[in-house]
Design an enzyme around this catalytic site. Structure first.
Site: not given
Ligand code: ADP
Length: 325
Positions: A14, A75, A106, A129, A131, A133, A175
């Site tokens: 995000g 994403r 994260d 982010t 959040d 978090d 969230r």
């Molecule tokens: P944020 O970084 O805000 O927590 P997301 O959880 O949607 O957002 O993660 C963003 C992107 O990071 C995902 O679309 C994916 O490409 C990558 N990603 C997230 N989790 C993993 C993971 N466990 N292993 C590899 N890539 C990941």
């Protein structure tokens, strides 16, 4: 002398206000230190598409006051696979990019960690982010602006709530994280905050509203953290009506919280984090994150920042309850 000559930066997950300040700091610190700095559009998805361009000092002029991110974000399910990350690593190697700075949450950090572990590409995470978090850091870029946006909105809602003697349920983002809801609740004098993971005690909420009315309050505001699915406040509204005959209005703030000019706090911390991220690479760090601890930006192992944090300070809840009688 560092062996790093070319670095790249991307935003992932995000968007959050202040990401542009971090990008600007990465680019200008990098160029100032003699590096070539590349910007990757649309996060890991853009990396896989090879959507990469060299950034100059002027590429990041006049951006620090704007929300969102000039690099855009996304994403990318493909990056969750080993095959996808191998392709990404090969692309970086073909372009002779020595290290990657990832601004995100994260999830993005977990992806960066795997890129390092599987392909030895040095990575630095910058927590971005709204959040707040991410484990291992007291602050994530964008949180202050999101709280400011929500506080502005709730103050406006309070005006109309007072004029009509109404109860409002205001749903904020976050969230599973209670951070925005709790801070907004304290800062707006909300009568109640509904935390994302807690069981909702409807009879207490109704009793609090009644007590307020009895002592002459002209309005009640309940701040609800959105939880996993947007729209929790409609359930609360229905329960209050059906079980306690309390009419409440719902206002879901939604993405308005994520936009707008970053506050000075976000600009400052994001600039410091962007700067420190490049310095860490120059010092030879390989899997680190910039974190905010004890009021200062510093470097920590990336592995300490891979978990989502949803704890909160119980004294903040007590403060809210004490002051909202
Ligand atoms: P944020 O970084 O805000 O927590 P997301 O959880 O949607 O957002 O993660 C963003 C992107 O990071 C995902 O679309 C994916 O490409 C990558 N990603 C997230 N989790 C993993 C993971 N466990 N292993 C590899 N890539 C990941």
């Amino acid at each position: 002398m560092s062996e790093i000559q070319k670095i790249a930066v991307l935003c992932s997950g995000g968007d959050s206000p202040g990401m542009n300040c971090a990008i600007r700091a990465v680019v200008r610190t990098g160029i100032g230190a003699g590096l070539e700095v590349y910007g990757i559009q649309k996060g890991y998805a853009g990396l896989l598409e090879g959507d990469i361009r060299q950034l100059q000092v002027s590429s990041v002029g006049n951006i620090l006051q704007h929300g969102g991110t000039i690099l855009q974000t996304s994403r990318c399910p493909e990056f969750m696979t080993e095959e996808g990350r191998k392709e990404a690593a090969n692309l970086l190697k073909r372009k002779k990019i020595d290290a990657l700075i990832v601004i995100g949450g994260d999830g993005s950090f977990n992806g960066a960690m795997k890129l390092f572990l599987e392909h030895q590409i040095p990575v630095i995470g910058i927590p971005g982010t709204i959040d707040n978090d991410i484990d291992g850091t007291d602050y994530t870029i964008g949180f202050d602006t999101a709280v400011q946006n929500a506080v502005d909105a709730v103050d406006k809602i309070r005006d109309t709530a007072n004029s009509h003697a109404r109860t409002f349920i205001v749903e904020v983002m976050g969230r599973k994280s209670p951070a925005i809801a709790l801070k907004v609740g304290i800062c707006t004098g909300a009568e109640n905050v509904i935390m994302p993971t807690a069981t909702i005690d409807y009879s207490k909420i109704a009793a609090d509203i009644d007590r307020g009315i009895k002592r002459g309050k002209t309005s009640s505001i309940l701040i609800a953290a959105e939880g996993e699915v947007e729209g929790l406040s409609h359930t609360i509204q229905k329960e209050l009506k059906e079980k306690f005959n309390h009419q409440a209005h719902v206002c879901i703030l939604g993405h308005i919280q994520r936009g707008g000019n970053p506050t000075p706090t976000d600009r400052l911390i994001a600039s410091q984090m962007g700067h420190e991220a490049v310095r860490a690479l120059l010092k030879g760090d390989t899997a680190s994150a910039t974190v905010f601890k004890s009021g200062k930006v510093m470097i920590a192992p990336l592995k300490d920042c891979l978990r989502k944090k949803n704890e909160f300070d119980i004294s903040d809840v007590e403060l809210l309850r004490t002051l909202s009688i």
